[in-house]
Motif scaffolding. Structure first.
Motif, mmCIF file in Angstrom:
data_model
loop_
_atom_site.group_PDB
_atom_site.id
_atom_site.type_symbol
_atom_site.label_atom_id
_atom_site.label_comp_id
_atom_site.label_asym_id
_atom_site.label_seq_id
_atom_site.Cartn_x
_atom_site.Cartn_y
_atom_site.Cartn_z
ATOM 1 N N TYR A 148 0.844 -1.197 0.000
ATOM 2 C CA TYR A 148 0.000 0.000 0.000
ATOM 3 C C TYR A 148 0.875 1.241 0.000
ATOM 4 O O TYR A 148 1.526 1.560 1.002
ATOM 5 N N ASP A 149 0.925 1.922 -1.121
ATOM 6 C CA ASP A 149 1.679 3.167 -1.259
ATOM 7 C C ASP A 149 1.257 3.806 -2.584
ATOM 8 O O ASP A 149 1.828 3.502 -3.636
ATOM 9 N N ILE B 115 -7.063 -4.940 11.069
ATOM 10 C CA ILE B 115 -7.894 -3.754 10.843
ATOM 11 C C ILE B 115 -9.351 -4.081 11.189
ATOM 12 O O ILE B 115 -9.773 -5.232 11.070
ATOM 13 N N THR C 94 -12.860 -3.544 10.046
ATOM 14 C CA THR C 94 -13.692 -3.060 8.941
ATOM 15 C C THR C 94 -15.068 -2.608 9.440
ATOM 16 O O THR C 94 -15.773 -1.899 8.731
ATOM 17 N N LYS D 167 -14.621 4.148 7.656
ATOM 18 C CA LYS D 167 -15.249 5.401 7.193
ATOM 19 C C LYS D 167 -15.848 5.074 5.826
ATOM 20 O O LYS D 167 -15.137 5.066 4.818
ATOM 21 N N GLU E 212 -12.101 3.904 4.250
ATOM 22 C CA GLU E 212 -10.813 3.922 4.929
ATOM 23 C C GLU E 212 -10.905 3.286 6.318
ATOM 24 O O GLU E 212 -11.899 3.460 7.017
ATOM 25 N N GLU F 259 -8.393 2.574 9.914
ATOM 26 C CA GLU F 259 -7.175 2.971 10.598
ATOM 27 C C GLU F 259 -6.227 1.777 10.717
ATOM 28 O O GLU F 259 -6.680 0.652 10.937
ATOM 29 N N VAL F 260 -4.940 2.048 10.573
ATOM 30 C CA VAL F 260 -3.933 1.003 10.792
ATOM 31 C C VAL F 260 -3.255 1.296 12.123
ATOM 32 O O VAL F 260 -2.742 2.395 12.332
ATOM 33 N N GLU F 261 -3.295 0.305 13.006
ATOM 34 C CA GLU F 261 -2.676 0.480 14.323
ATOM 35 C C GLU F 261 -1.517 -0.476 14.498
ATOM 36 O O GLU F 261 -1.599 -1.651 14.145
ATOM 37 N N ILE G 276 -1.156 4.792 12.806
ATOM 38 C CA ILE G 276 -0.101 5.370 11.965
ATOM 39 C C ILE G 276 -0.653 5.954 10.673
ATOM 40 O O ILE G 276 0.085 6.484 9.856
ATOM 41 N N GLY G 277 -1.968 5.858 10.482
ATOM 42 C CA GLY G 277 -2.592 6.409 9.288
ATOM 43 C C GLY G 277 -3.737 5.514 8.845
ATOM 44 O O GLY G 277 -4.139 4.615 9.581
ATOM 45 N N ARG G 278 -4.244 5.801 7.653
ATOM 46 C CA ARG G 278 -5.397 5.031 7.170
ATOM 47 C C ARG G 278 -5.117 4.437 5.801
ATOM 48 O O ARG G 278 -4.372 5.021 5.011
ATOM 49 N N VAL G 279 -5.740 3.322 5.530
ATOM 50 C CA VAL G 279 -5.693 2.744 4.191
ATOM 51 C C VAL G 279 -7.122 2.505 3.713
ATOM 52 O O VAL G 279 -8.028 2.296 4.516
ATOM 53 N N VAL H 154 -9.774 0.185 1.838
ATOM 54 C CA VAL H 154 -9.950 -1.227 1.493
ATOM 55 C C VAL H 154 -11.379 -1.476 0.996
ATOM 56 O O VAL H 154 -12.288 -0.674 1.236
ATOM 57 N N PHE I 107 -6.913 -4.304 -0.845
ATOM 58 C CA PHE I 107 -6.465 -2.909 -0.754
ATOM 59 C C PHE I 107 -7.163 -2.079 -1.832
ATOM 60 O O PHE I 107 -7.309 -2.530 -2.974
ATOM 61 N N GLU J 40 1.381 -5.569 2.580
ATOM 62 C CA GLU J 40 2.225 -4.645 3.327
ATOM 63 C C GLU J 40 1.896 -3.189 2.993
ATOM 64 O O GLU J 40 1.221 -2.911 2.001
ATOM 65 N N MET K 288 5.865 6.433 14.023
ATOM 66 C CA MET K 288 5.774 5.620 12.820
ATOM 67 C C MET K 288 4.590 6.161 12.035
ATOM 68 O O MET K 288 3.514 6.368 12.599
#
Lengths: 365, 165
Positions: A55-56, A94, A96, A100, A232, A234-236, A248-251, A253, A280, B77, B99
């Protein structure tokens, strides 16, 4: 004896230079920016992240640009990049349920709590090419509707599960680390965690075809879309130096809950069974296909006879990865001069032996 | 106050402090790096933060759960950047950690500095009001916008009555 042949260095260098030129295309046309790709080709970027298993968005956009829009090539680039980075940690799973939500539909319940939210969908469009769109005409802002109620949107399987009409999620064994295909090779029979990881990074086209095959009778499961949700989460991460988890942010999915026909036993009343898809980015075709194949692969759990490709985990898992597949198929175009010479030699010998035998037969007659 | 009550209230304080730090760290992780850089100019000016580790780019394995709530599995990842810095203080040194999703060394470094400064404490209130709160508001505003846009696509079913009786 092994004879190596060298050559083609200049040809390769010039081919790559030519590739750079063709990638750029007509210099009078403005160059694509990464922002343009992440914004306007967002679903291509999402697919590259899902199957590249990284994921980037910015990196995926770079890969799409470098690959001239060849998404499998872009996926390959992303996979190659990930091997250069150290793994710091694994996230907490995560949630789900706390997504959001940008889109959420159910084909099984019209009035489910939280409602049907279409979101930005291709569904119900006429699939007619709009020539107007080719120009940079102004696009109106989306309609907004205030939303005071903080109605939660529970996962549909939790609603149905409450009445025990559907099999529950099952408990994870907390002390067991989930299987990781990037660290240890595939083994068969595979557990569901290994299968889900392979499916989540599997080729969309391959899974789509397999999912389709289950609908057409090859491993019939008679499925319903219990729910699709996109949004989205949250990733913890639990940082060891802290001792508590931090976001650390959101992804983004896409999740699909596929509900299939019943199974009961002596101890359990008949209930719906399930297949699960999680991918993703925004990709409901992939999430739906994944959930169909996940359900088909659970054949053994439900005492179903494994007769179709989609139910055969060795077949599915060994062929779902498009980077592996493209590597093996495309390696055929690399020089095989010596291999081929050997086979040619063999063929010549077979022919000459046959001629010799034929001549003998004739002589004998 | 009994000993156990004292103990309990101390525990509650620690929990509240951890919760506040978690919130602050989550906010730093989701801010823009220019916003954090500007804020550091104001709040951290004159302080030296020495790198302890990083900033370095790496990966975290993002996990999901089978069926949404079952056994964990590895989804894929995500790129992250982590950093740890040491902030000198009158009473010694404080180490801050960060992080953040994505590949942004500046942002991770700033987030770690803010985590350290938050722990030092003398600026905590200002960090809360000038950094954490605006980030949370911006996130909430973005969420509200998307929620309202999605809300406009809600299907309102109605029943059509056909024929008489």
């Amino acid at each position: 004896m092994y004879v190596a042949v060298k050559g083609g260095e200049a040809a390769i260098a010039n081919a790559h230079r030519l590739l750079d030129d063709r990638r750029r295309g007509d210099r009078s046309v403005p160059v694509l920016t990464l922002d343009q790709i992440t914004q306007q080709l967002a679903l291509a970027v999402d697919r590259v992240m899902a199957e590249g298993s990284l994921y980037d968005p910015e990196l995926a956009a770079m890969a799409v640009k470098q690959a001239r829009g060849d998404l499998i090539e872009a996926i390959f680039l992303l996979r190659a990049y990930r091997t250069t980075l150290p793994r710091f940690a694994a996230s907490k799973p995560i949630d789900t349920g706390a997504m959001k939500i940008e889109r959420r539909i159910s084909a099984t319940y019209k009035d489910l709590p939280g409602g049907q939210l279409l979101g930005p969908t291709f569904d119900y469009t006429h699939r007619l090419i709009e020539p107007d769109m080719a120009d940079d005409r102004p696009v109106p802002e989306p309609e907004r509707r205030s939303c005071d109620r903080h109605e939660s949107a529970p996962r549909v399987t939790d609603i149905l599960g409450a009445d025990a009409m559907i099999e529950p999620d099952g408990e994870g064994t907390p002390e067991r680390e989930p299987a990781d295909l990037t660290r240890s090779p595939r083994t068969f029979p595979a557990d569901r965690d290994a299968r889900l990881q392979a499916l989540a990074r599997g080729d969309e086209g391959f899974l789509l075809a397999l999912g389709y095959s289950t609908q057409r009778g090859y491993g019939r499961t008679h499925p319903f879309v219990g729910e699709i949700r996109i949004g989205e989460v949250e990733v913890e991460i639990e940082l060891p130096e802290l001792g508590f988890p931090v976001a650390i942010g959101r992804v983004k999915v896409t999740e699909c809950q596929m509900i299939s026909q019943f199974k009961g036993s002596k101890s359990e009343p008949p209930q719906f069974t399930r297949g699960y898809g999680l991918v993703f980015g925004q990709s409901e075709r992939k999430a739906m296909s994944m959930s169909l194949v996940d359900r088909a692969l659970r054949a053994e759990e439900f005492d179903e006879e494994r007769v179709s490709p989609a139910q055969d985990e060795e077949f599915v898992l060994a062929h779902s990865d498009n980077v592996q597949a493209t590597g093996f198929v495309e390696h055929l175009k690399l020089p095989h001069y010596v291999d081929f010479q050997a086979e040619l030699e063999l063929l010549r010998r077979m022919r000459s032996e046959q001629q010799y035998e034929d001549a003998h037969k004739e002589a004998a007659q | 106050m009994t000993v156990s009550a004292k103990h309990r209230s101390h525990e509650q304080q620690v929990d509240a402090q951890i919760e506040a730090r978690r919130r602050a760290m989550a906010a730093f992780a989701q801010a823009g790096s220019t916003f954090l850089a500007d804020a550091w100019e104001r709040l951290g000016a004159g302080r030296t933060a020495l790198p302890v580790r990083g900033p370095e780019v790496g990966l975290v394995m993002v996990r999901g759960r089978a069926g949404g709530g079952g056994a964990p599995f590895n989804l894929g990842e995500a790129s992250v950047t982590r950093a740890s810095v040491r902030l000198e203080d009158r009473d010694g040194a404080v180490v801050g950690h960060a992080m953040v999703l994505g590949r942004d060394p500046d942002k991770a470094g700033l987030a770690a500095r803010f985590d350290a400064l938050w722990q030092v404490g003398d600026q905590r209130e200002r960090i809360e009001t000038e950094v954490v709160a605006p980030i949370e508001e911006a996130l909430a505003e973005g969420d509200r916008k998307r929620t309202e846009e999605t809300e406009a696509t809600r299907v309102d079913f109605f029943t059509m009555v056909r024929g008489e009786d």
